[in-house]
Write an enzyme that holds these catalytic residues in place. Structure first.
Site, PDB file in Angstrom:
ATOM      1  N   SER A  85      23.951 -11.827  12.262  1.00 27.87           N
ATOM      2  CA  SER A  85      23.322 -12.463  11.562  1.00 27.87           C
ATOM      3  C   SER A  85      22.146 -11.370  10.769  1.00 27.87           C
ATOM      4  CB  SER A  85      21.970 -13.493  12.527  1.00 27.87           C
ATOM      5  OG  SER A  85      21.814 -12.964  13.655  1.00 27.87           O
ATOM      6  N   LYS A  86      21.257 -12.139  10.067  1.00 27.38           N
ATOM      7  CA  LYS A  86      20.280 -10.855   9.203  1.00 27.38           C
ATOM      8  C   LYS A  86      19.264 -10.465  10.840  1.00 27.38           C
ATOM      9  CE  LYS A  86      19.051 -12.663   5.568  1.00 27.38           C
ATOM     10  NZ  LYS A  86      20.208 -12.011   5.228  1.00 27.38           N
ATOM     11  N   ARG A  87      19.025 -10.515  12.177  1.00 33.50           N
ATOM     12  CA  ARG A  87      19.192  -9.683  12.534  1.00 33.50           C
ATOM     13  C   ARG A  87      19.376  -8.644  12.714  1.00 33.50           C
ATOM     14  NH1 ARG A  87      20.734 -10.882  17.692  1.00 33.50           N
ATOM     15  NH2 ARG A  87      21.773 -12.442  17.614  1.00 33.50           N
TER      16      ARG A  87
END
Ligand code: GLU
Length: 465
Positions: A242-244
């Protein structure tokens, strides 16, 4: 009964709900490689029936990202083939015709119950609607439900083997919503069948949809395609990517200056390993070596460092003109300031960068000292007499140097060091600070060469300090 396709037909079926994620790109790449390998067809079908989730401009973005990766499609938007249209929203009449076929065969029924379970159709209890026979007339405002069987459904997956969905696990799911729109499972299966898709290779998150799609193929009397569900991509912490975890879309990698051939190479390795064990592969090698049998069932971990390593290697292989052209959109003021000296500077930084966007910063070293910090660093080395003498001796040598090229400059620096007893860092650190004001950077001899004889000698004499 439909005649089976004679050559393999693979497809990628993205929904235009956002930008192309590396997971989607990996699915697209694998299908494309398998189609090319087999001399088959790669179909691109845009699944845009979920109107609420469609994002304006997303389709163009997806196509653009696929093109950037170097993927082309034999059939799809802009490439008409025998099985179009390739935008699912334009296929509504075909979905309705398939529903009618199932209604006629008693394999589906109209349901007028409130549309609570319509989306997922997660209602186990059969309602009274199921006993009302189809009388040939369309019932507007009613949804159409599939009459699911009670027997277990076996999905034969090329990667996972037989996956059994037990008896009673399948409900009477909705095929067409009460407004006439097909649900994802129905549209996907009808379209895969109508487009003669032979291989459905997609993310493991779709495995649970497969029994429904298998049942639809069977009910429509069509051959069931070969299914292969590829494992998900996880971040280095083994959580869903994911984005993180950093850049997760193709567009972000493009903006960061990764080479498309490196992303293609890396995302291929996330699916399968080549038999030779080689990891650095160009597209022709990928096409030759791809093998569905070598796709593993365990989750793949996205490793940004490995991608950087591959990007570095692909960058090293670029000829000068290609590097210049690829780098162009990422260049800025430093590149402009170098003018005709840019080509030499690019050649000098090529080995140091892993992405195109790193080039501009590296080029600054070829412009000489420019900041107050640089001035301060040069003042600091000017405080040591022996160092100043050594730099002066280097300047003298460069003044007389013939030929004027990077190899000769490098040799001259080493000779000065030898003559005056400066070795290693004691020699190169002051030379670098005098020429650039920096501690680290590209090869010093090449920097001096690009600066030019006049500028380089004046900097070595610490003029102006
Ligand atoms: N439109 C679906 C998605 O983007 C495609 C699933 C499939 O390949 O069948 O997830």
């Amino acid at each position: 009964m439909h005649t089976p396709a004679t050559t393999p037909r693979f497809r990628f079926a993205p929904s235009p709900t956002g930008s192309l994620h590396v997971g989607g790109a990996r699915t697209a790449i694998l299908n494309w490689l398998l189609a090319k390998h087999a001399g088959g067809t790669f179909v691109l079908r845009v699944e845009d029936t979920d109107v609420e989730r469609n994002v304006p401009g997303a389709e163009e973005g997806l196509l653009d990202d696929l093109r950037w990766l170097g993927l082309d499609w034999d059939e799809g938007p802009g490439e008409d083939g025998a099985y179009g249209p390739y935008r699912q929203s334009e296929r509504a009449p075909l979905h309705r015709a398939a529903a009618e076929e199932l209604l006629q065969g008693g394999l589906a029924y109209f349901c007028i119950c409130p549309p609570s379970g319509e989306g997922g159709g997660d209602r186990r209890e059969r309602c009274g609607c199921a006993v009302v026979p189809y009388e040939g007339a369309w019932r507007d405002g009613a949804s159409v439900r599939f009459r699911a069987g009670d027997e277990p459904v076996v999905v034969r997956d090329a990667i996972r083997g037989e996956v059994v969905f037990p008896a009673g696990s399948q409900e009477d799911f909705v095929l067409l919503r009460s407004d006439g729109r097909a649900t994802y499972n129905f549209a996907a299966a009808v379209d895969d069948g109508a487009m003669r898709i032979t291989h459905v290779v997609r993310g493991a998150d779709h495995l649970n949809n497969t029994p429904k799609q298998v049942a639809i193929h069977a009910a429509l009397g069509r051959p069931v395609p070969i299914f292969a569900h590829i494992p998900l991509i996880l971040g280095p912490d083994r959580q869903k990517l994911s984005k993180r975890h950093g850049a997760t879309s193709v567009g972000e990698h493009r903006r960061l200056g990764f080479l498309p051939e490196a992303l293609l190479n890396y995302l291929s390795l996330l699916s399968w390993s080549s038999e030779s064990g080689e990891e650095f592969l160009d597209r022709e090698q990928l096409i030759r070596e791809v093998d569905l049998e070598r796709v593993g069932a365990s989750d793949a971990v996205f490793d940004p460092e490995k991608l950087r390593w591959l990007s570095h290697r692909h960058l090293q292989g670029l000829p000068a003109a290609a590097l210049r052209e690829r780098a162009e959109p990422y260049l800025g003021e430093a590149a402009r300031a170098l003018g005709p000296r840019l080509a030499d500077a690019l050649a000098a930084v090529q080995e140091r960068v892993s992405t195109l966007s790193e080039i501009e910063a590296e080029l600054k070293a070829f412009l000489g000292p420019r900041t107050e910090a640089h001035a301060a660093a040069r003042e600091a080395i000017a405080a040591d007499r022996a160092t100043v003498e050594m730099l002066g001796a280097a300047a003298n040598r460069l003044e007389r140097l013939d030929p004027w090229d990077a190899a000769a400059i490098g040799a001259a620096f080493r000779e000065v060091g030898k003559d005056l007893g400066f070795r290693g860092r004691a020699l190169f650190h002051p030379l670098r600070v005098a020429l650039t004001g920096e501690e680290h950077g590209p090869d010093l001899a090449r920097i001096a060469f690009v600066l030019g004889r006049g500028h380089a000698t004046s900097l070595l004499r610490l003029d102006g300090v």
